[in-house]
Design an enzyme around this catalytic site. Structure first.
Site, PDB file in Angstrom:
ATOM      1  N   SER A 253      22.192  25.439  20.586  1.00 43.08           N
ATOM      2  CA  SER A 253      21.227  25.630  21.663  1.00 43.08           C
ATOM      3  C   SER A 253      21.337  27.056  22.179  1.00 43.08           C
ATOM      4  CB  SER A 253      21.498  24.649  22.794  1.00 43.08           C
ATOM      5  OG  SER A 253      22.670  25.041  23.482  1.00 43.08           O
ATOM      6  N   LYS A 254      20.488  27.368  23.146  1.00 43.39           N
ATOM      7  CA  LYS A 254      20.447  28.707  23.729  1.00 43.39           C
ATOM      8  C   LYS A 254      21.826  29.139  24.243  1.00 43.39           C
ATOM      9  CE  LYS A 254      17.229  31.237  26.588  1.00 43.39           C
ATOM     10  NZ  LYS A 254      16.706  32.187  25.635  1.00 43.39           N
ATOM     11  N   ARG A 255      22.592  28.159  24.659  1.00 42.10           N
ATOM     12  CA  ARG A 255      23.960  28.443  25.113  1.00 42.10           C
ATOM     13  C   ARG A 255      24.744  29.230  24.077  1.00 42.10           C
ATOM     14  NH1 ARG A 255      27.614  24.695  24.968  1.00 42.10           N
ATOM     15  NH2 ARG A 255      26.227  23.187  24.007  1.00 42.10           N
ATOM     16  N   GLY A 257      23.598  31.476  22.155  1.00 45.28           N
ATOM     17  CA  GLY A 257      22.886  32.714  21.813  1.00 45.28           C
ATOM     18  C   GLY A 257      21.472  32.320  21.423  1.00 45.28           C
ATOM     19  N   GLU A 263      13.545  33.850  19.258  1.00 45.86           N
ATOM     20  CA  GLU A 263      14.734  34.555  19.776  1.00 45.86           C
ATOM     21  C   GLU A 263      15.421  35.318  18.643  1.00 45.86           C
ATOM     22  OE1 GLU A 263      15.781  31.491  23.427  1.00 45.86           O
ATOM     23  OE2 GLU A 263      16.843  31.307  21.542  1.00 45.86           O
TER      24      GLU A 263
END
Ligand code: GLU
Length: 478
Positions: A253-255, A257, A263
């Protein structure tokens, strides 16, 4: 054309996650390797969570990855429309057919009643929650509930005994007992189909031959197979791919990176590199080869070599693959791709034609050293502005003696009519000889002062690109 028809069916409720991108890629690779058809279908029946923005973002991400589709939104095809919200009449027809044939029934249970059933089922150790109390309502009972204006859903009547089996392409033989499969909701009280129902109608009507998707859908598959059979559709082959995890073995997940395709794009990865890396996450070529052109992936891809264990996203490996693909670009391609990164970081002005020309020269001398577009603003800023970052530590390169030498070097360069790589080198060699020091004693501090880095292209080439004025100014100011 072969009879292979696969699809990618994203729900437009967010960004395209790399897990989704890998699903799209494997379907695409399979279609391309088998001369089959790759369909894109937008599953937007969740009216509350679906957005047009997400829909467009997913299309952009798929296009950026280069996964062209043969049928889908904007492309058309014989099996359209390819956006579920435009197929409502079809779902209505199939829902009616299920009701008429007794394959499904209207259920008027309230949330409170369902909660009671849930508690009871847990207490009795049953996995089926719905007790089927609306299964066999008489016409009068139904009419009465309708007259009361009670909302209803349509539930699929699931058998109570026996099991559903399939041979999964990734996981092998799979079996679910009907005892664990509730009478599930096919049409919600707002009249919209649920995912499981719309998915079967579409996969059936679109003659999808293989369903490759994430293994978070495994529990949906027995319900779907039941319905494929009920409608007399040919049941596709299913393959469920393991999740992509972060280094902590939690779903990526975004956690961790970057997690969405855009992205990765904005961070500076090349699409062909991300495609290459995602292909290796969940599939193995059976050889040591790691770097693949898309055409090589198509050739090598096979469903037989899909992995059945979760894959951990390894940023280092992805960066390595990216660097390998950067090497394969021409200078022109590298410069064109680098430019927007420099503009975005404010290193150059969009309309600065001189800077654009200079970038062509910078990229040329950098060659394969420019291995990641995301690094370009930091690493190349020194060629465009005096306000560039010192990326490396100075570490004693610039003691008083070194500074004296650099200032002398500046004076000598200043006397030259112009500075090119050859004159920059001969003047420096001359000074080193006069002072009785090794060339390196001048090269290393000079590079550091001019670029803020200890490594980079040939120093003399760099000086030629920087130009006399800049070189003299920076060396003279130490
Ligand atoms: N819309 C579903 C999803 O995004 C598709 C699952 C499937 O491929 O059947 O998860």
């Amino acid at each position: 054309m072969s009879h292979i028809r696969v699809r990618f069916a994203p729900s437009p409720t967010g960004t395209l996650h790399v897990g989704g991108a890998r699903t799209a890629l494997f379907n695409w690779l399979y279609a391309r390797s088998q001369k089959g058809v790759f369909v894109l279908r937008i599953e937007d029946t969740d009216q509350l969570r679906s957005t047009e923005e997400s829909h467009q973002q997913i299309l952009r991400a798929i296009r950026w990855l280069g996964l062209d589709y043969d049928e889908g939104p904007g492309v058309g095809g014989e099996y359209g429309p390819y956006i579920q919200s435009e197929r409502k009449e079809l779902y209505d027809d199939y829902a009616q057919q299920m009701l008429d044939r007794g394959l499904a029934y209207r259920c008027y249970c309230t949330p409170e009643e369902l909660e009671e059933m849930r508690v009871k089922a847990i207490a009795e150790g049953r996995q089926r929650i719905c007790d089927g109390r609306c299964r066999d309502l008489s016409d009068e009972e139904r009419a009465q509930r309708e007259a009361e204006g009670r909302p209803s859903v349509i539930r699929v009547r699931m058998p109570e005994e026996g099991s559903i089996k399939w041979t999964d392409i990734v996981h092998g033989p799979m079996e679910f007992e009907y005892a664990v499969l509730d009478d599930w909701v096919a049409v919600k009280s707002d009249g919209f189909p649920t995912y499981n129902f719309a998915c079967v109608v579409d996969d059936g009507l679109m003659e999808i031959s293989h369903v490759l998707r994430g293994d978070d859908h495994i529990s949906n598959t027995p319900r779907q197979i039941h319905l494929f059979r009920a409608f007399g559709f040919k049941v596709p082959r299913f393959g469920h791919m393991p999740m992509i995890l972060g280094p902590d073995r939690q779903r990526l997940s975004k956690r961790h990176g970057a997690a969405s395709v855009e992205e990765f794009r904005d961070a500076g990865y090349l699409p062909e590199a991300l495609v290459n890396y995602l292909a290796l996450l969940g599939w193995n070529p059976g050889t040591d080869q790691e770097v693949f052109e898309i055409s090589q992936l198509i050739k090598a891809f096979s469903l037989k070599r899909l992995n059945n264990t979760a894959a951990v996203f390894d940023v280092e490996k992805c960066r390595y693959i990216n660097a390998e693909h950067m090497k394969r670009l021409t200078d022109e391609q590298r410069a064109a791709l680098t430019w927007p990164f420099l503009v975005k970081a404010g290193v150059v002005e969009e309309d600065d034609e001189d800077a654009r020309e200079k970038l062509a020269r910078v990229v040329h001398i950098m060659g394969a050293r420019l291995s990641f577009l995301g690094d370009a603003p930091q690493r190349l800023a020194c060629y465009f502005t005096d306000d560039f970052p010192r990326l490396d530590e100075e570490e004693g390169l610039l003691d008083e003696e070194a500074k004296l030498r650099l200032r002398e070097l500046a004076r000598r360069y200043e006397k030259l009519e112009s500075l090119d790589a050859a004159s920059a080198e001969s003047v420096m060699r001359g000074l080193a000889e006069e002072l009785g020091v090794k060339l390196g004693e001048l090269v290393h501090p000079t590079r550091y002062v001019l670029t803020g880095q200890k490594v980079g292209p040939s120093l003399f080439d760099a000086m030629e690109v920087l130009g006399k004025e800049t070189v003299v100014r920076r060396l003279g100011a130490v």
